[in-house]
Design an enzyme around this catalytic site. Structure first.
Site, mmCIF file in Angstrom:
data_model
loop_
_atom_site.group_PDB
_atom_site.id
_atom_site.type_symbol
_atom_site.label_atom_id
_atom_site.label_comp_id
_atom_site.label_asym_id
_atom_site.label_seq_id
_atom_site.Cartn_x
_atom_site.Cartn_y
_atom_site.Cartn_z
ATOM 1 N N SER A 87 0.857 -1.355 -0.018
ATOM 2 C CA SER A 87 0.006 0.255 0.131
ATOM 3 C C SER A 87 1.159 1.337 -0.088
ATOM 4 O O SER A 87 2.183 0.928 -0.168
ATOM 5 C CB SER A 87 -0.978 -0.001 1.199
ATOM 6 O OG SER A 87 -0.087 -0.198 2.338
ATOM 7 N N GLU A 119 1.106 11.186 -10.652
ATOM 8 C CA GLU A 119 -0.173 10.701 -11.516
ATOM 9 C C GLU A 119 -1.204 10.562 -10.410
ATOM 10 O O GLU A 119 -1.220 10.415 -9.353
ATOM 11 C CB GLU A 119 0.120 9.337 -12.325
ATOM 12 C CG GLU A 119 0.374 8.048 -10.969
ATOM 13 C CD GLU A 119 1.174 6.475 -11.834
ATOM 14 O OE1 GLU A 119 1.469 6.811 -12.772
ATOM 15 O OE2 GLU A 119 1.191 6.086 -11.017
ATOM 16 N N LYS A 121 -4.045 8.863 -8.527
ATOM 17 C CA LYS A 121 -4.543 7.817 -7.474
ATOM 18 C C LYS A 121 -6.031 7.332 -7.812
ATOM 19 O O LYS A 121 -7.003 7.846 -7.358
ATOM 20 C CB LYS A 121 -4.319 7.991 -6.279
ATOM 21 C CG LYS A 121 -4.525 6.834 -5.221
ATOM 22 C CD LYS A 121 -3.922 7.367 -3.790
ATOM 23 C CE LYS A 121 -3.943 6.037 -2.764
ATOM 24 N NZ LYS A 121 -5.393 5.518 -2.681
ATOM 25 N N ASP A 123 -9.375 5.430 -7.285
ATOM 26 C CA ASP A 123 -10.097 4.799 -6.522
ATOM 27 C C ASP A 123 -10.948 3.717 -6.742
ATOM 28 O O ASP A 123 -12.244 3.592 -6.831
ATOM 29 C CB ASP A 123 -10.862 5.742 -5.748
ATOM 30 C CG ASP A 123 -11.640 5.526 -4.304
ATOM 31 O OD1 ASP A 123 -10.934 4.576 -3.698
ATOM 32 O OD2 ASP A 123 -12.171 6.409 -3.692
ATOM 33 N N TYR A 230 -0.391 0.982 -13.593
ATOM 34 C CA TYR A 230 0.602 1.830 -13.143
ATOM 35 C C TYR A 230 1.876 1.267 -12.400
ATOM 36 O O TYR A 230 2.637 2.124 -12.058
ATOM 37 C CB TYR A 230 -0.343 2.844 -11.989
ATOM 38 C CG TYR A 230 -0.869 2.196 -10.957
ATOM 39 C CD1 TYR A 230 -0.337 1.223 -9.790
ATOM 40 C CD2 TYR A 230 -2.339 2.176 -10.796
ATOM 41 C CE1 TYR A 230 -0.774 0.801 -9.099
ATOM 42 C CE2 TYR A 230 -2.897 1.626 -10.042
ATOM 43 C CZ TYR A 230 -2.202 0.861 -8.928
ATOM 44 O OH TYR A 230 -2.942 0.291 -7.847
ATOM 45 N N LYS A 318 -3.333 12.836 -0.385
ATOM 46 C CA LYS A 318 -4.827 12.332 -0.465
ATOM 47 C C LYS A 318 -5.513 13.710 -0.788
ATOM 48 O O LYS A 318 -5.041 14.775 -0.373
ATOM 49 C CB LYS A 318 -5.323 11.891 0.758
ATOM 50 C CG LYS A 318 -4.706 10.531 1.241
ATOM 51 C CD LYS A 318 -4.737 9.282 0.067
ATOM 52 C CE LYS A 318 -6.202 8.887 0.186
ATOM 53 N NZ LYS A 318 -6.137 7.733 1.234
ATOM 54 N N CYS A 410 -20.186 1.510 31.782
ATOM 55 C CA CYS A 410 -20.219 1.033 30.607
ATOM 56 C C CYS A 410 -21.648 0.824 30.091
ATOM 57 O O CYS A 410 -22.330 0.132 31.273
ATOM 58 C CB CYS A 410 -19.587 -0.224 30.863
ATOM 59 S SG CYS A 410 -19.785 -1.428 29.190
ATOM 60 N N CYS A 413 -22.228 -3.405 30.177
ATOM 61 C CA CYS A 413 -22.134 -4.430 31.384
ATOM 62 C C CYS A 413 -22.305 -3.804 32.498
ATOM 63 O O CYS A 413 -22.436 -4.115 33.607
ATOM 64 C CB CYS A 413 -20.937 -5.093 31.309
ATOM 65 S SG CYS A 413 -19.398 -4.358 31.723
ATOM 66 N N CYS A 428 -14.069 0.968 29.914
ATOM 67 C CA CYS A 428 -14.980 -0.076 31.058
ATOM 68 C C CYS A 428 -13.933 -0.990 31.624
ATOM 69 O O CYS A 428 -12.868 -1.510 30.918
ATOM 70 C CB CYS A 428 -15.940 -0.961 29.956
ATOM 71 S SG CYS A 428 -16.447 -2.180 30.778
ATOM 72 N N CYS A 434 -17.711 -8.316 30.408
ATOM 73 C CA CYS A 434 -18.190 -7.217 29.519
ATOM 74 C C CYS A 434 -18.500 -7.838 27.843
ATOM 75 O O CYS A 434 -17.538 -8.296 27.421
ATOM 76 C CB CYS A 434 -17.098 -5.943 29.500
ATOM 77 S SG CYS A 434 -18.098 -4.807 28.276
HETATM 78 S S1 IVH Z 1 1.252 2.574 -6.842
HETATM 79 C C1 IVH Z 1 4.108 -0.305 -4.330
HETATM 80 N N1 IVH Z 1 -0.253 4.106 -8.377
HETATM 81 O O1 IVH Z 1 -3.589 2.855 -4.126
HETATM 82 C C2 IVH Z 1 2.897 0.466 -4.254
HETATM 83 N N2 IVH Z 1 -1.035 3.049 -6.497
HETATM 84 O O2 IVH Z 1 -3.505 3.350 -1.150
HETATM 85 C C3 IVH Z 1 2.454 0.334 -5.659
HETATM 86 N N3 IVH Z 1 -3.546 3.058 -6.172
HETATM 87 O O3 IVH Z 1 -2.559 -0.317 -3.019
HETATM 88 C C4 IVH Z 1 1.229 1.359 -5.784
HETATM 89 N N4 IVH Z 1 -3.889 4.505 -8.127
HETATM 90 O O4 IVH Z 1 -3.870 -0.230 -5.313
HETATM 91 C C5 IVH Z 1 0.077 3.233 -7.306
HETATM 92 N N5 IVH Z 1 -1.476 5.443 -9.681
HETATM 93 C C6 IVH Z 1 -1.395 4.678 -8.440
HETATM 94 C C7 IVH Z 1 -2.343 4.260 -7.936
HETATM 95 C C8 IVH Z 1 -2.180 3.185 -6.824
HETATM 96 C C9 IVH Z 1 -4.331 3.800 -7.052
HETATM 97 C C10 IVH Z 1 -3.746 2.118 -5.119
HETATM 98 C C11 IVH Z 1 -2.958 0.937 -4.869
HETATM 99 C C12 IVH Z 1 -2.456 0.825 -3.855
HETATM 100 C C13 IVH Z 1 -3.192 1.990 -2.964
HETATM 101 C C14 IVH Z 1 -2.640 2.646 -1.751
#
Ligand code: IVH
Length: 675
Positions: A87, A119, A121, A123, A230, A318, A410, A413, A428, A434
């Protein structure tokens, strides 16, 4: 051969039953849309069994009786990723982005400008496509990053994925990317579901993930999914030297890649790009939740490597949270698995960033006081990505509203709730008695990153707890055995049937083998998340070691484990009832010892190494990361136990101590030669 008329009738009836049961299996398992009750389904199965008992000749391989729950137990087969799917760390501000670039430079020990590729991200749902000899042979979900689900048949229904690659592609190539549902397709799908009185998807990401996890690929085919590539996983030879080069290759081979993108060494340009995409976001045909910045040079990426589950060479910037104003209907209290009392805002439902929100967190007692949030208020709500929606502030009090008084006991419980010194959280004190804590602990135990027991959702756990079937985690693994002799077996419960009971037993049995790190994580020890669980496993190797040899002084030597976390870990294993739970689980499970991920045997595997002085060819952090990857334990001080001291320029007291203790000393060059 069946000759009499009665037998002929039975043959016809049998054929009909087979077809009908198969149809209901499909409706139940792949479409989550059963047409008949469990009871009626059971009646069909019983009738089938009775006919087959009378006329065994009718039993063919494809009779439902021959594959008891096969489609149930099988679900998707697993694929182990050749290269883990990771991630990304998050950045929320310009400062975070600058910090990221500074971290990269520090790690590489350079002050040179670093080229960053930016680039969108996407979703969606991440996926890895594997090509062997230029043919698409498999596709897997991310899963836990190491093992995903085999969704090859479903992926093959996507229209913008090449099934074959040209001759200049390598023999082995894994393309990583995101499967997404275009917003227009999402709206169409939800409208159709609404008309059929089916549950709508909360957002395009959930719709994409749900559509990929269909056992019947014709359902996926009808869902209009698409893919953006990507990144790469395993490759038999490099295809480019840069991120931008990878994307160019992918495009040439027929993949869609996220666009636009930029390449720059300037933070201002990155932020300009980010701001520009935010403006364009509402008009995009798909959902994005940020911008990803990646070090462009793949050689540098390789040097930077990974920390925990995210690369050091990339970060996700983000988008800011989306906000809305709504009415606070009530404040309820949720009791977590560690007994924390969390106030929850019950809201007049409102759409924020495309998702309907009816509950949000109010964090803790002080937060409610600070914000003076009262029941009946107009409140400002915000939602950012996957983060739980939160109340930012009260916008307006209702006439005559009263200040909220946090409970002293609590709500589950009735035990006294107390706050520790310097703690914001009220807990609690009910511990074992509990119910809320126990249920939350069980939920955590079966959750995706822990035991991942399919079909054991919140409702099921609660029902099993309330009916005294499951009180501790170990009980989960004896349900089936006890159910056989129970006077009130699961199949007779309201809303259950033999099919759903069998399905649950099958998914429990599928999890009787577990890695040590998952096991530790599943125990739900306070402050022990996945990364810490893994570190404990990596340092102690076996459950016996964890149970018998944990020591505070050693724990705090482990990276990221401080005295507070160490104290919680020790306290957990000192508690008799916890030890009983662990032992009862051990009797039911196969807990696999930790196997270090190092494939290469290096001179540093299993050794204790200390770094000192100034290194010239890499930073201290890079050297440490490299050593850890090779299976070494990097320690801060020299002792009799130290195997190597790596001494850079101007080494001082540590070098002297090492020489006194006869520890092997390596120069920077000798170290590099060895690795
Ligand atoms: S690079 C080594 N590029 O975002 C990590 N990830 O929040 C390589 N995602 O698990 C990921 N767009 O599933 C990369 N342009 C982008 C992306 C991207 C969406 C996702 C991906 C990653 C998640 C992390």
């Amino acid at each position: 051969m069946l000759l009499d008329l009665d037998a002929e009738d039975k043959r016809v009836r049998h054929a009909w039953l087979c077809k009908e049961i198969h149809r209901h299996d499909g409706l139940y398992h792949t479409q989550d849309n059963p047409e008949i009750s469990d009871g009626k389904y059971d009646a069909l199965r019983l009738e089938l069994d009775a006919i087959e008992k009378e006329y065994p000749d009718l039993i063919t391989d494809d009779s439902p009786s021959q594959k008891v729950g096969a489609s149930i137990k099988d679900g998707f087969s697993k694929i182990t990723h050749a290269v883990s799917m990771l991630s990304l760390g998050n950045a929320f501000s310009r400062d975070d982005v600058t910090d990221f670039i500074e971290r990269v430079k520090r790690f590489l020990g350079t002050s040179d400008a670093i080229e960053i590729f930016a680039e969108q991200k996407i979703d969606g749902s991440s996926c890895s496509l594997r090509y062997e000899n230029r043919k698409l042979i498999s596709a897997a979900t991310r899963g836990d990053g190491q093992v995903g689900e085999d969704i090859t048949a479903n992926i093959k229904t996507l229209k913008n994925i090449p099934h074959e690659l040209p001759n200049n592609a390598p023999d082995i190539l894994e393309v990583r990317g995101e499967v997404y549902m275009p917003t227009s397709a999402f709206e169409k799908l939800n409208k159709a579901r609404e008309e059929k009185d089916e549950k709508k998807f909360a957002n395009p990401r959930n719709a994409a993930a749900g559509s990929l996890r269909q056992l019947d690929s014709s359902v996926t085919a009808a869902r209009d999914l698409a893919f953006f590539g990507y990144a790469l996983g395993e490759v038999s030879r490099p295809i480019a030297k840069t991120q931008i080069g990878i994307l160019k290759c992918l495009e040439n081979w027929g993949f869609d890649v996220p666009k636009p993108s930029i390449l720059t060494t300037d933070v201002d340009e990155l932020i300009q790009f980010y701001d520009g995409i935010i403006k364009a976001r509402p008009d995009l045909e798909y959902d994005i939740d940020g911008i990803v910045y990646k070090v462009n040079d793949l050689e540098l990426q390789d040097r930077l490597g990974f920390i925990s589950r995210a690369p050091r060479w990339a970060i996700a910037h983000k988008f800011p949270a989306e906000q809305a104003v709504t009415i606070l209907r009530d404040i309820t209290i949720q009791v977590g698995r560690t007994g924390a009392l969390t106030p929850v805002a019950e809201l007049e439902p409102i759409t924020v960033g495309g998702v309907v929100v009816s509950r949000a967190t109010l964090h803790n007692e002080d937060e409610i006081g600070r914000k003076d949030v009262r029941v009946g208020d107009k409140v400002l709500l915000q939602r950012a990505g996957d983060v739980i929606p939160q109340i930012v502030k009260s916008v307006e009090h209702m006439d005559g509203s009263e200040v909220y008084i946090f409970p002293t006991h609590c709500p589950t419980c009735g035990s006294l709730a107390v706050r520790g010194e310097d703690e914001a959280v009220k807990r609690c004190t009910g511990g074992l008695i509990c119910g809320a804590q126990a249920v939350e602990r069980l939920k955590h135990f079966v959750s995706r990153n822990a035991f991942d027991i399919e079909g054991m959702g919140d409702k099921v756990i609660k029902a099993l707890w309330e009916k005294d079937v499951v009180k501790t985690p170990a009980d989960i693994f004896t349900i089936e055995m006890r159910d056989k002799i129970s006077l009130t077996p699961l199949r007779a419960w309201d809303g259950w049937g033999s099919q759903s009971a069998e399905k649950l037993f099958a998914s429990i049995n599928a999890r009787r083998t577990v890695s040590l790190e998952k096991f530790i994580y599943a125990l739900g020890i306070r402050q022990v998340g996945q990364a810490t669980a893994k570190r404990i496993a990596a340092n102690y190797f076996t459950l016996v070691n964890v149970m018998d040899t944990l020591m505070f002084d050693e724990l705090i030597e482990i990276e990221d484990i401080g005295p507070i976390v160490a104290r919680d870990i020790i306290a957990f294993f000192n508690e008799a009832h916890n030890r009983n739970v662990v032992e009862a689980l051990n009797a039911e499970l196969v807990i696999e010892d930790y196997v270090p991920p190092t494939l290469v045997d290096s001179p540093f595997t299993g050794k204790i190494v200390v770094l000192t002085g100034t290194l010239t060819q890499m930073s201290r952090a890079e050297a440490k990361a490299k050593l850890e990857l090779l299976g070494a334990k990097v320690s801060g001080s020299v002792s009799k136990k130290t195997d190597y001291l790596i001494a850079g320029a101007d080494s001082g007291s540590k070098l002297k101590k090492a020489q006194d203790l006869d520890v092997s000393v390596l120069s920077e060059n000798e170290f590099i030669e060895k690795i």
